[in-house]
Enzyme design. Structure first.
Site, short mmCIF file in Angstrom:
data_model
loop_
_atom_site.label_atom_id
_atom_site.label_comp_id
_atom_site.label_asym_id
_atom_site.label_seq_id
_atom_site.Cartn_x
_atom_site.Cartn_y
_atom_site.Cartn_z
N TYR A 158 0.83 -1.20 0.00
CA TYR A 158 0.00 0.00 0.00
C TYR A 158 0.87 1.26 0.00
O TYR A 158 0.61 2.22 -0.74
CB TYR A 158 -0.90 0.06 1.24
CG TYR A 158 -1.59 -1.21 1.64
CD1 TYR A 158 -1.94 -2.19 0.71
CD2 TYR A 158 -1.92 -1.44 2.98
CE1 TYR A 158 -2.58 -3.36 1.11
CE2 TYR A 158 -2.57 -2.60 3.38
CZ TYR A 158 -2.88 -3.55 2.44
OH TYR A 158 -3.50 -4.70 2.84
N GLU A 208 11.71 -8.25 1.96
CA GLU A 208 11.98 -7.99 3.36
C GLU A 208 12.91 -9.07 3.90
O GLU A 208 13.20 -10.06 3.21
CB GLU A 208 10.69 -7.94 4.17
CG GLU A 208 9.89 -9.22 4.15
CD GLU A 208 8.56 -9.08 4.88
OE1 GLU A 208 8.18 -7.96 5.22
OE2 GLU A 208 7.92 -10.12 5.11
N HIS A 246 6.30 -10.78 10.58
CA HIS A 246 5.39 -11.90 10.44
C HIS A 246 6.13 -13.15 9.97
O HIS A 246 7.33 -13.14 9.73
CB HIS A 246 4.22 -11.55 9.53
CG HIS A 246 4.61 -10.95 8.22
ND1 HIS A 246 5.41 -11.59 7.31
CD2 HIS A 246 4.29 -9.75 7.66
CE1 HIS A 246 5.56 -10.85 6.25
NE2 HIS A 246 4.90 -9.72 6.44
#
Length: 303
Positions: A158, A208, A246
């Site tokens: 986003y 990431e 995560h």
């Protein structure tokens, strides 16, 4: 992958909280949601959409369905996805996070045998700006254009879409492959899709820390991708050796040919640089690199 504004979409878990909230948002964007499935809610109508107990009942009623978006609980996701595949649906978006790893292994075995494309889990899905929204992307951040955006992180997808939009650079597609430990599709798969997509002129890959997917992507780009690619890797300031983020960002892979530092931001940046892929150090630098790849003029700073 074959997605158009005319694609027929099913929502599994339409009566669940997330499905109930996001279904009308997808509808408002123009997504053609033809049916929903929630066991025990068959015969009802939600948001003007007929709801069925089983996927096969939905297909029998509305005809062939192109995509299923799955909002069910993690331990029910495998059964939901297998039910969709058995009903002839071969494009699946898993919004849910935390699907048991062995369930994902079973799903991927079936997906490979049936040539089913699985996005996610732990993904906001796919958006083709101005055409179709499959998932929970904030559509106001996107605008149609030539930049294909693929990412491991929903929120970074986003943020970078918004950076591009503010710079006057629209997107041909935005897709997050997901943040769980075992994913349905990979960077190389989506790089190939965007490389063959007529609307895409340049690709932005957002990685990431953790795992080796970015290193593998860099190698694949050097070997097989013709369109220009811009890379960004999040996690440079993460303490070395500490597991954060995560699930997809905590996989500790030790593949010898890729080096013992595999998974670090430095390892990933080095892999892109070896492949001669421009790397942005901050999301705000991505539009400038994209304009350079597209040979567009960049606005000079007044400072």
């Amino acid at each position: 992958m074959n997605l158009t504004p005319h694609s027929k979409v099913l929502v599994q878990g339409i009566a669940a909280s997330l499905g109930f909230v996001y279904t009308p948002l997808m509808q408002a964007y123009g997504t053609q949601i033809v049916a929903g499935v929630s066991p025990g809610s068959g015969g009802k109508s939600l948001h003007g959409i007929p709801v069925f107990d089983l996927v096969e009942e939905a297909v029998a009623s509305v005809g062939d369905i192109d995509v299923s978006i799955i909002f069910v609980q993690p331990y029910a996701a495998l059964d939901a996805a297998l039910e969709a595949i058995a009903a002839g649906i071969h494009q699946i978006v898993l919004i849910v996070e935390g699907i048991p790893p062995l369930d994902m292994v079973k799903l991927l075995q079936t997906a490979e045998l049936t040539e089913t494309l699985v996005v996610g889990p732990n993904s906001p899905g796919i958006i083709i700006p101005g055409q179709i929204l499959l998932g929970i992307h904030p559509s106001e951040f996107y605008t149609p254009g030539p930049v294909g955006l693929i990412s491991r992180s929903g929120t970074l997808t986003y943020e970078i879409a918004w950076e591009l939009t503010q710079a006057g650079l629209g997107q041909s597609m935005g897709v997050c492959i997901g943040g769980d430990a075992i994913l349905g599709s990979s960077f190389p798969q989506w790089l190939e899709i965007l490389d063959e997509d007529d609307a895409t002129e340049v690709i932005v890959l957002v990685g990431e820390i953790g795992g080796d997917s970015e290193e593998a992507a860099a190698h694949y780009i050097a070997e097989a991708i013709d369109k220009p690619v811009i890379a960004y890797v999040a996690g440079h300031t993460a303490p070395k050796g500490r597991r954060i983020g995560h699930a997809g960002a905590i996989i500790a892979s030790q593949i010898s040919e890729l080096g013992t530092e595999i998974g670090t931001a430095a390892s990933k940046v080095a892999a892109f640089e070896r492949a001669k892929i421009p790397v942005a150090h901050h999301p705000s630098q991505i539009p400038t690199l994209v304009k350079k790849a597209l040979r567009l003029p960049s606005k000079r700073s007044s400072a």
